[in-house]
Design a protein around this motif. Structure first.
Motif, mmCIF file in Angstrom:
data_model
loop_
_atom_site.group_PDB
_atom_site.id
_atom_site.type_symbol
_atom_site.label_atom_id
_atom_site.label_comp_id
_atom_site.label_asym_id
_atom_site.label_seq_id
_atom_site.Cartn_x
_atom_site.Cartn_y
_atom_site.Cartn_z
ATOM 1 N N UNK A 275 0.912 -1.261 0.134
ATOM 2 C CA UNK A 275 -0.030 0.167 -0.055
ATOM 3 C C UNK A 275 0.874 1.227 0.042
ATOM 4 N N UNK A 276 1.932 1.414 -0.426
ATOM 5 C CA UNK A 276 2.895 2.446 -0.660
ATOM 6 C C UNK A 276 3.886 2.668 0.191
ATOM 7 N N UNK A 277 4.752 3.462 -0.403
ATOM 8 C CA UNK A 277 6.003 3.637 0.834
ATOM 9 C C UNK A 277 5.825 4.246 2.022
ATOM 10 N N UNK A 278 6.417 3.760 2.940
ATOM 11 C CA UNK A 278 6.536 4.626 4.322
ATOM 12 C C UNK A 278 7.758 5.270 4.505
ATOM 13 N N UNK A 279 8.674 5.145 3.635
ATOM 14 C CA UNK A 279 9.984 5.700 3.736
ATOM 15 C C UNK A 279 10.729 6.542 2.427
ATOM 16 N N UNK A 280 9.789 6.623 1.554
ATOM 17 C CA UNK A 280 10.438 7.112 0.172
ATOM 18 C C UNK A 280 11.404 6.123 -0.387
ATOM 19 N N UNK A 281 11.851 6.207 -1.421
ATOM 20 C CA UNK A 281 12.770 5.403 -2.165
ATOM 21 C C UNK A 281 14.220 5.701 -2.000
ATOM 22 N N UNK A 282 14.792 4.484 -1.483
ATOM 23 C CA UNK A 282 16.438 4.657 -0.991
ATOM 24 C C UNK A 282 17.089 3.951 -2.161
ATOM 25 N N UNK A 283 17.953 4.225 -2.943
ATOM 26 C CA UNK A 283 18.662 3.550 -3.982
ATOM 27 C C UNK A 283 19.833 2.916 -3.112
ATOM 28 N N UNK A 284 20.004 1.722 -3.279
ATOM 29 C CA UNK A 284 21.231 0.861 -2.595
ATOM 30 C C UNK A 284 21.789 0.129 -3.598
ATOM 31 N N UNK A 285 23.104 -0.272 -3.138
ATOM 32 C CA UNK A 285 23.797 -1.087 -4.043
ATOM 33 C C UNK A 285 24.046 -2.480 -3.708
ATOM 34 N N UNK A 286 24.606 -3.362 -4.840
ATOM 35 C CA UNK A 286 24.698 -4.731 -4.523
ATOM 36 C C UNK A 286 25.400 -4.908 -3.254
ATOM 37 N N UNK A 287 24.750 -5.762 -2.296
ATOM 38 C CA UNK A 287 25.641 -5.955 -1.033
ATOM 39 C C UNK A 287 25.198 -5.290 0.044
ATOM 40 N N UNK A 288 24.459 -4.195 0.100
ATOM 41 C CA UNK A 288 23.981 -3.517 0.965
ATOM 42 C C UNK A 288 22.624 -4.498 1.788
ATOM 43 N N UNK A 289 22.621 -4.411 3.018
ATOM 44 C CA UNK A 289 21.530 -5.075 3.733
ATOM 45 C C UNK A 289 20.492 -3.911 4.354
ATOM 46 N N UNK A 290 19.218 -4.139 4.020
ATOM 47 C CA UNK A 290 18.353 -3.370 4.583
ATOM 48 C C UNK A 290 17.570 -3.837 5.451
ATOM 49 N N UNK A 291 17.200 -3.193 6.716
ATOM 50 C CA UNK A 291 16.551 -3.809 7.789
ATOM 51 C C UNK A 291 15.207 -2.666 8.068
ATOM 52 N N UNK A 292 14.130 -3.171 7.953
ATOM 53 C CA UNK A 292 13.038 -2.125 8.426
ATOM 54 C C UNK A 292 12.357 -2.992 9.602
ATOM 55 N N UNK A 293 12.221 -2.125 10.787
ATOM 56 C CA UNK A 293 11.374 -2.497 11.939
ATOM 57 C C UNK A 293 10.245 -1.691 11.885
ATOM 58 N N UNK A 294 8.997 -2.599 12.253
ATOM 59 C CA UNK A 294 7.765 -2.010 12.383
ATOM 60 C C UNK A 294 7.277 -2.553 13.744
ATOM 61 N N UNK A 295 7.694 -1.755 14.929
ATOM 62 C CA UNK A 295 7.411 -1.993 16.462
ATOM 63 C C UNK A 295 5.907 -2.565 16.365
ATOM 64 N N UNK A 296 5.633 -3.807 17.119
ATOM 65 C CA UNK A 296 4.412 -4.486 17.065
ATOM 66 C C UNK A 296 3.776 -4.720 16.042
#
Length: 254
Positions: free
Chosen positions: A224-245
């Motif tokens: 249902x759409x971005x909560x963070x905007x778009x972040x352009x990352x590179x190969x090998x980067x690790x993304x972690x999103x935490x939604x408490x609860x």
């Protein structure tokens, strides 16, 4: 100006060839560039039907009162509870943390609009999710919003995290979340989705956006759409999103 069926087929063929051959387009053929949303959706629908069955959707809006927009998603770019994807899948890796819903009941196309209560009753679970934004064009964002909408609204992949079955206790508008890239905090926000209430988006999708495909179906996943905007990352980067609860989702594209 209404696009001709021939122009729609020409645009769809160009986008499908770019996918198949991994040769990005500089632009759509001049006679097949959509002049309005109707044309863009006609191209999008033709591409989707040639790819195969629709198993998920993306839907969003530029504001709480703005008209939503959507795009169908197929099994080949829908992933559940995975933490790695190959970078070779993408031309660009634009990551967005999102909230996704899975349906337990059908919401088929019908003359009478689906009500908010009916849409709520059709939801089975809520999930943290990542969408990877990508493009079939040579440069991301170079072709304007209508061409991007025609190109599956810049969809690359949808990664869906663990279900929170007790989804009614989650209020997406007041849901806090963080997004870290390689351990560095990039986003910390409450809500974050400029569209506001996602149930409005789900209702619009059931009543309007998904109509060319017969509406929504049990088992469909809708992000249902971005909560963070778009972040352009590179190969090998690790993304972690935490939604408490709600939950946590992690992804490495390499």
């Amino acid at each position: 100006m209404t696009m001709t069926a021939e122009a729609v087929r020409e645009a769809a063929a160009a986008l499908l060839a770019a996918r198949r051959d991994n040769r990005p387009l500089e632009a759509l053929p001049p006679a097949a560039i959509p002049a309005d949303k109707t044309g863009a959706y006609a191209i999008q629908t033709e591409v989707a039907r040639r790819i195969g069955p629709v198993t998920a959707w993306k839907v969003g809006a530029s504001g709480p009162d703005a008209e939503p927009s959507s795009a169908p998603i197929h099994a080949e770019t829908l992933f559940f509870e995975v933490e790695t994807l190959p970078a070779a899948m993408f031309r660009v890796i634009g990551i967005e943390a999102e909230i996704a819903y899975r349906l337990k009941s059908d919401l088929p196309a019908r003359d009478e609009p689906w009500t908010r209560k009916e849409v709520l009753d059709a939801i089975g679970s809520i999930h943290p999710a990542f969408e990877i934004c990508d493009t079939r064009f040579a440069e991301y964002g170079s072709q304007g919003p209508l061409a991007s909408l025609a190109d599956q609204a810049n969809h690359g992949a949808l990664i869906v995290g663990n279900a929170a079955a007790d989804w009614r206790r989650i209020d997406p508008v007041t849901q806090p979340l963080t997004l870290d890239i390689d351990g560095e905090r990039k986003v910390e926000v409450v809500g974050g989705n400029k569209a506001g209430d996602p149930i409005r988006l789900l209702a619009w999708l059931a009543n309007v956006g998904a109509r060319p495909f017969g509406g929504l179906h049990a088992g469909d996943t809708v992000t249902t759409g971005s909560c963070t905007g778009t972040l352009f990352i590179q190969s090998g980067n690790r993304a972690v999103a935490d939604f408490p609860g709600l939950g946590r989702i992690a992804l490495t594209v390499a």
